[in-house]
Design an enzyme around this catalytic site. Structure first.
Site, PDB file in Angstrom:
ATOM      1  N   LYS A 205       0.832  -1.202   0.000  1.00  0.00           N
ATOM      2  CA  LYS A 205       0.000   0.000   0.000  1.00  0.00           C
ATOM      3  C   LYS A 205       0.868   1.255   0.000  1.00  0.00           C
ATOM      4  O   LYS A 205       0.687   2.154  -0.840  1.00  0.00           O
ATOM      5  CB  LYS A 205      -0.920   0.019   1.217  1.00  0.00           C
ATOM      6  N   ASP A 223      -6.468   0.932   0.889  1.00  0.00           N
ATOM      7  CA  ASP A 223      -6.575   1.250   2.310  1.00  0.00           C
ATOM      8  C   ASP A 223      -7.961   0.847   2.794  1.00  0.00           C
ATOM      9  O   ASP A 223      -8.723   0.195   2.061  1.00  0.00           O
ATOM     10  CB  ASP A 223      -6.289   2.732   2.566  1.00  0.00           C
TER      11      ASP A 223
END
Length: 334
Positions: A205, A223
């Protein structure tokens, strides 16, 4: 019925048991009375009228709910399952709609170079981008380069980043990153995913955030907001971030990955909230199979909007020039 009531019925005196027999004897008279036409408004007719009135009211309520539910209603009604091709077309249309709603979508972390974005992204774990943006100006001023941060006093770094929470663990991470950049990458942030994920505290991420926004390399950032919305949209049922990333990448062209991430996250933070999404104020409601999970009344939903959509400041102290909202206040501002 409770056990006490059951026992009470069984304990009734035998003399009372004869009462039903007497009523049974009067049954013909009662039947005769019911067979005769009763004037409107008499007590004998009221039970029938009351029962008849309940069913239409229930049907009316169901019809009203179905009309308001949109796509969710057809899904619940047993409609033909959506084909993958239809889902892809709907997903891409949602992306186009979000592009019109959020033409100014951007990463909501303040940064001026890849090093600052990398640190800000690591610090954003378990806190808001707003809190990170209010904290990093002092950090970046004190330690502008990896070499500076790697040689810093950990206690001083901890005091600076304390407002972001978990400050001791985060201090170890960002100082470890700075040392690795100094020792292994010549003081520069690498522009490849396989190198970024080797840094302390950096996962896919974080790597995709840095690549997409500091190097222009397309990537999907999964997320909590992104994962929640793509499941609500029916694009995937996966929970694991890497599996979510893989399935969403297969739906959209690579050129859309970075901006898609920003648009979906923007929508999740402003309208499609976790606990109470503002369905009644959602511009993509007709395309969403989860419509109705949140507030559907337009006026009530409008009050749930956040940031520029609700007339409030955004999360960046230094937002892009095209951002229509107000900048965030600095740390400690009233």
């Amino acid at each position: 019925m409770s056990a006490e009531n059951d026992s009470a019925v069984g304990e009734q005196p035998a003399s009372k048991a004869k009462v039903p027999a007497k009523r049974a004897a009067r049954a013909p008279k009662s039947t005769s009375a019911r067979s005769a036409p009763a004037p409107a408004g008499e007590g004998a007719v009221k039970p029938t009228q009351k029962g008849a009135g309940v069913k239409p009211a229930a049907k009316k309520g169901v019809a009203k709910k179905s009309a308001a539910a949109g796509p969710a209603a057809s899904k619940a009604a047993g409609a033909k399952p959506e084909s993958r091709l239809a889902m892809i077309r709907r997903a891409r249309r949602i992306n186009r709609e979000l592009a019109e709603v959020y033409p100014y979508a951007h990463p909501e972390l303040d940064f001026r170079n890849p090093f600052e974005l990398l640190l800000a992204t690591v610090l954003s774990a378990q806190t808001t981008d707003l809190r990170v943006n209010q904290t990093t100006p002092a950090l970046f001023a004190a330690y502008p380069t990896p070499e500076d941060l790697a040689a810093a006093n950990p206690e001083e770094v901890e005091q600076i980043i304390r407002p972001t929470g978990f400050f001791r663990a985060k201090t170890r991470s960002i100082m470890g990153i700075a040392a690795a950049l100094r020792d292994e990458f010549g003081g520069e942030v690498p522009g490849r995913l396989e190198d970024l994920v080797k840094l302390p505290g950096v996962g896919r991420k974080t790597a995709n955030v840095v690549l997409g926004n500091a190097f222009g390399v397309p990537g999907i950032t999964v997320d909590t907001h992104f994962g929640r919305l793509v499941r609500r949209f029916g694009w995937t049922e996966q929970e694991d971030p890497e599996k979510v990333e893989a399935e969403i990448c297969a739906i959209f062209p690579k050129s859309e990955w970075t901006m898609l991430s920003h648009r979906v996250v923007f929508h999740g933070r402003r309208i499609c909230h976790s606990r109470k999404p503002a369905c009644g104020a959602c511009p993509i409601a007709p395309l969403c199979p989860s419509y109705g999970e949140g507030e559907t009344d337009p006026e009530k939903a409008q009050k749930l909007l956040k940031y520029e959509k609700g007339g409030f400041p955004g999360q960046r102290l230094s937002p892009p020039p095209d951002y229509p909202g107000l900048p965030a206040p600095p740390l400690g501002a009233a």
